[in-house]
Design a protein around this motif. Structure first.
Motif, PDB file in Angstrom:
ATOM      1  N   VAL A 167     -23.505 -17.383 -55.246  1.00 34.10           N
ATOM      2  CA  VAL A 167     -24.335 -16.692 -54.590  1.00 34.10           C
ATOM      3  C   VAL A 167     -24.288 -14.931 -54.839  1.00 34.10           C
ATOM      4  CG1 VAL A 167     -25.398 -16.007 -52.203  1.00 34.10           C
ATOM      5  CG2 VAL A 167     -24.732 -18.362 -52.912  1.00 34.10           C
ATOM      6  N   LYS A 168     -25.125 -14.375 -55.236  1.00 35.04           N
ATOM      7  CA  LYS A 168     -25.324 -12.998 -55.556  1.00 35.04           C
ATOM      8  C   LYS A 168     -25.891 -12.187 -54.736  1.00 35.04           C
ATOM      9  CE  LYS A 168     -22.745 -13.239 -58.958  1.00 35.04           C
ATOM     10  NZ  LYS A 168     -21.056 -12.915 -59.072  1.00 35.04           N
ATOM     11  N   LYS A 169     -27.011 -12.639 -54.073  1.00 39.64           N
ATOM     12  CA  LYS A 169     -28.072 -11.845 -53.092  1.00 39.64           C
ATOM     13  C   LYS A 169     -28.607 -12.851 -52.290  1.00 39.64           C
ATOM     14  CE  LYS A 169     -32.087  -9.089 -53.698  1.00 39.64           C
ATOM     15  NZ  LYS A 169     -33.226  -8.692 -54.674  1.00 39.64           N
ATOM     16  N   VAL A 170     -28.938 -12.416 -50.878  1.00 40.94           N
ATOM     17  CA  VAL A 170     -29.637 -13.273 -50.018  1.00 40.94           C
ATOM     18  C   VAL A 170     -30.789 -12.448 -49.318  1.00 40.94           C
ATOM     19  CG1 VAL A 170     -29.467 -14.451 -47.835  1.00 40.94           C
ATOM     20  CG2 VAL A 170     -27.474 -14.501 -49.439  1.00 40.94           C
ATOM     21  N   THR A 171     -31.790 -13.055 -49.285  1.00 41.75           N
ATOM     22  CA  THR A 171     -33.200 -12.249 -48.560  1.00 41.75           C
ATOM     23  C   THR A 171     -33.896 -13.183 -47.719  1.00 41.75           C
ATOM     24  OG1 THR A 171     -34.430 -12.633 -50.557  1.00 41.75           O
ATOM     25  CG2 THR A 171     -33.304 -10.774 -50.658  1.00 41.75           C
ATOM     26  N   HIS A 172     -34.695 -12.884 -47.015  1.00 33.43           N
ATOM     27  CA  HIS A 172     -35.691 -13.655 -46.252  1.00 33.43           C
ATOM     28  C   HIS A 172     -37.012 -13.107 -46.669  1.00 33.43           C
ATOM     29  CE1 HIS A 172     -32.567 -14.613 -43.235  1.00 33.43           C
ATOM     30  NE2 HIS A 172     -33.443 -15.531 -43.194  1.00 33.43           N
ATOM     31  N   GLY A 173     -37.969 -14.270 -46.706  1.00 34.41           N
ATOM     32  CA  GLY A 173     -39.622 -13.771 -47.440  1.00 34.41           C
ATOM     33  C   GLY A 173     -40.116 -14.901 -48.019  1.00 34.41           C
ATOM     34  N   ASP A 223     -39.422 -16.305 -42.282  1.00 36.57           N
ATOM     35  CA  ASP A 223     -38.167 -17.175 -42.028  1.00 36.57           C
ATOM     36  C   ASP A 223     -37.724 -17.845 -42.965  1.00 36.57           C
ATOM     37  OD1 ASP A 223     -38.447 -16.410 -39.262  1.00 36.57           O
ATOM     38  OD2 ASP A 223     -39.721 -17.834 -38.698  1.00 36.57           O
ATOM     39  N   ARG A 224     -38.208 -17.924 -44.288  1.00 35.24           N
ATOM     40  CA  ARG A 224     -37.488 -18.698 -45.415  1.00 35.24           C
ATOM     41  C   ARG A 224     -36.417 -17.686 -45.789  1.00 35.24           C
ATOM     42  NH1 ARG A 224     -41.463 -20.059 -49.945  1.00 35.24           N
ATOM     43  NH2 ARG A 224     -41.552 -17.866 -49.968  1.00 35.24           N
ATOM     44  N   LEU A 225     -35.287 -18.629 -46.076  1.00 37.48           N
ATOM     45  CA  LEU A 225     -33.997 -17.765 -46.657  1.00 37.48           C
ATOM     46  C   LEU A 225     -34.063 -18.031 -48.162  1.00 37.48           C
ATOM     47  CD1 LEU A 225     -31.285 -16.520 -45.915  1.00 37.48           C
ATOM     48  CD2 LEU A 225     -30.359 -18.962 -46.218  1.00 37.48           C
ATOM     49  N   ASN A 226     -33.914 -16.885 -48.965  1.00 39.52           N
ATOM     50  CA  ASN A 226     -33.820 -16.901 -50.415  1.00 39.52           C
ATOM     51  C   ASN A 226     -32.518 -16.628 -50.874  1.00 39.52           C
ATOM     52  OD1 ASN A 226     -36.841 -17.138 -50.949  1.00 39.52           O
ATOM     53  ND2 ASN A 226     -36.912 -15.132 -50.111  1.00 39.52           N
ATOM     54  N   ILE A 227     -31.734 -17.773 -51.630  1.00 40.62           N
ATOM     55  CA  ILE A 227     -30.673 -17.407 -51.959  1.00 40.62           C
ATOM     56  C   ILE A 227     -30.558 -17.286 -53.412  1.00 40.62           C
ATOM     57  CG2 ILE A 227     -28.360 -18.745 -52.154  1.00 40.62           C
ATOM     58  CD1 ILE A 227     -29.609 -20.351 -49.738  1.00 40.62           C
ATOM     59  N   HIS A 228     -30.143 -16.255 -53.767  1.00 46.12           N
ATOM     60  CA  HIS A 228     -30.078 -15.975 -55.438  1.00 46.12           C
ATOM     61  C   HIS A 228     -28.878 -16.228 -56.023  1.00 46.12           C
ATOM     62  CE1 HIS A 228     -33.904 -13.575 -55.069  1.00 46.12           C
ATOM     63  NE2 HIS A 228     -33.467 -13.564 -53.829  1.00 46.12           N
ATOM     64  N   VAL A 229     -28.638 -17.040 -57.023  1.00 47.67           N
ATOM     65  CA  VAL A 229     -27.281 -17.595 -57.612  1.00 47.67           C
ATOM     66  C   VAL A 229     -27.289 -17.198 -58.879  1.00 47.67           C
ATOM     67  CG1 VAL A 229     -26.934 -19.343 -55.965  1.00 47.67           C
ATOM     68  CG2 VAL A 229     -28.335 -19.980 -58.104  1.00 47.67           C
ATOM     69  N   ASP A 230     -26.098 -16.807 -59.628  1.00 44.63           N
ATOM     70  CA  ASP A 230     -25.991 -16.789 -61.064  1.00 44.63           C
ATOM     71  C   ASP A 230     -25.636 -17.854 -61.879  1.00 44.63           C
ATOM     72  OD1 ASP A 230     -23.355 -17.372 -60.644  1.00 44.63           O
ATOM     73  OD2 ASP A 230     -22.682 -15.212 -60.965  1.00 44.63           O
ATOM     74  N   LYS A 231     -25.544 -17.937 -63.232  1.00 50.52           N
ATOM     75  CA  LYS A 231     -25.586 -19.029 -63.894  1.00 50.52           C
ATOM     76  C   LYS A 231     -24.366 -20.006 -63.424  1.00 50.52           C
ATOM     77  CE  LYS A 231     -27.438 -16.711 -67.929  1.00 50.52           C
ATOM     78  NZ  LYS A 231     -27.164 -16.334 -69.586  1.00 50.52           N
ATOM     79  N   ASP A 232     -23.267 -19.505 -63.015  1.00 49.72           N
ATOM     80  CA  ASP A 232     -22.230 -20.338 -62.552  1.00 49.72           C
ATOM     81  C   ASP A 232     -22.520 -21.035 -61.174  1.00 49.72           C
ATOM     82  OD1 ASP A 232     -21.520 -18.508 -60.808  1.00 49.72           O
ATOM     83  OD2 ASP A 232     -19.330 -18.216 -61.690  1.00 49.72           O
ATOM     84  N   GLY A 233     -23.449 -20.498 -60.534  1.00 52.40           N
ATOM     85  CA  GLY A 233     -23.940 -21.057 -59.157  1.00 52.40           C
ATOM     86  C   GLY A 233     -23.535 -20.008 -57.858  1.00 52.40           C
ATOM     87  N   GLU A 279     -35.979 -23.914 -43.930  1.00 51.89           N
ATOM     88  CA  GLU A 279     -36.859 -23.196 -44.820  1.00 51.89           C
ATOM     89  C   GLU A 279     -35.724 -22.300 -45.499  1.00 51.89           C
ATOM     90  OE1 GLU A 279     -40.161 -22.569 -45.467  1.00 51.89           O
ATOM     91  OE2 GLU A 279     -40.613 -24.223 -44.332  1.00 51.89           O
ATOM     92  N   HIS A 280     -35.496 -22.794 -46.824  1.00 51.09           N
ATOM     93  CA  HIS A 280     -34.775 -22.201 -47.772  1.00 51.09           C
ATOM     94  C   HIS A 280     -35.294 -22.300 -49.111  1.00 51.09           C
ATOM     95  CE1 HIS A 280     -32.419 -25.690 -48.090  1.00 51.09           C
ATOM     96  NE2 HIS A 280     -32.042 -25.391 -49.407  1.00 51.09           N
ATOM     97  N   ARG A 281     -34.705 -21.569 -50.162  1.00 48.20           N
ATOM     98  CA  ARG A 281     -34.783 -21.947 -51.557  1.00 48.20           C
ATOM     99  C   ARG A 281     -33.999 -21.220 -52.086  1.00 48.20           C
ATOM    100  NH1 ARG A 281     -40.517 -18.549 -53.185  1.00 48.20           N
ATOM    101  NH2 ARG A 281     -39.863 -16.804 -52.420  1.00 48.20           N
ATOM    102  N   ILE A 282     -33.552 -21.859 -53.448  1.00 49.41           N
ATOM    103  CA  ILE A 282     -32.362 -21.496 -54.177  1.00 49.41           C
ATOM    104  C   ILE A 282     -32.987 -20.757 -55.722  1.00 49.41           C
ATOM    105  CG2 ILE A 282     -30.276 -21.774 -55.390  1.00 49.41           C
ATOM    106  CD1 ILE A 282     -30.003 -24.315 -53.405  1.00 49.41           C
ATOM    107  N   VAL A 283     -32.806 -19.432 -55.842  1.00 54.44           N
ATOM    108  CA  VAL A 283     -33.444 -18.942 -57.026  1.00 54.44           C
ATOM    109  C   VAL A 283     -32.332 -18.464 -57.918  1.00 54.44           C
ATOM    110  CG1 VAL A 283     -34.898 -16.820 -57.436  1.00 54.44           C
ATOM    111  CG2 VAL A 283     -35.166 -18.059 -55.339  1.00 54.44           C
ATOM    112  N   ASP A 284     -32.611 -18.597 -59.373  1.00 53.61           N
ATOM    113  CA  ASP A 284     -31.914 -18.159 -60.356  1.00 53.61           C
ATOM    114  C   ASP A 284     -32.013 -16.729 -60.432  1.00 53.61           C
ATOM    115  OD1 ASP A 284     -30.329 -17.768 -62.820  1.00 53.61           O
ATOM    116  OD2 ASP A 284     -32.131 -18.715 -64.022  1.00 53.61           O
ATOM    117  N   SER A 285     -30.740 -15.965 -60.349  1.00 58.02           N
ATOM    118  CA  SER A 285     -30.832 -14.627 -60.477  1.00 58.02           C
ATOM    119  C   SER A 285     -31.201 -13.809 -61.537  1.00 58.02           C
ATOM    120  CB  SER A 285     -29.416 -13.945 -60.168  1.00 58.02           C
ATOM    121  OG  SER A 285     -29.135 -14.177 -58.522  1.00 58.02           O
TER     122      SER A 285
END
Length: 82
Positions: A76-82, A64-74, A46-52
């Motif tokens: 990782v800038k932030k990690v949250t759950h929800g 329980d879902r991991l949200n991975i926030h990435v910038d333009k070059d990929g 349970e994860h998703r990759i989100v454009d910051s």
């Protein structure tokens, strides 16, 4: 890669979020794990990759879902759950 020191540069709160933040912050996602990359295959199911930069995402809450926030070059800038 930014320096992440648990309890100092990471916010308090959920240990599982902090654990993932320590593993992923400043890295790119790829096929293998090394000093600058984390393997996508090692992410939880349970994860998703989100454009910051304002990327769209659904508003459903899955604790329980991991949200991975990435910038333009990929990076990782932030990690949250929800």
């Amino acid at each position: 890669m930014p320096l992440v020191v648990p309890g100092i540069t990471s916010s308090g709160g959920d240990n599982k979020t902090n654990d993932w933040m320590n593993k992923l912050m400043g890295k790119n996602l790829g096929n293998t794990t090394n000093e600058t990359t984390f393997a996508k295959k090692d992410l939880p199911k349970e994860h998703r990759i989100v454009d910051s930069d304002g990327g769209m995402m659904t508003m459903d809450h899955k604790p329980d879902r991991l949200n991975i926030h990435v910038d333009k070059d990929g990076t990782v800038k932030k990690v949250t759950h929800g």
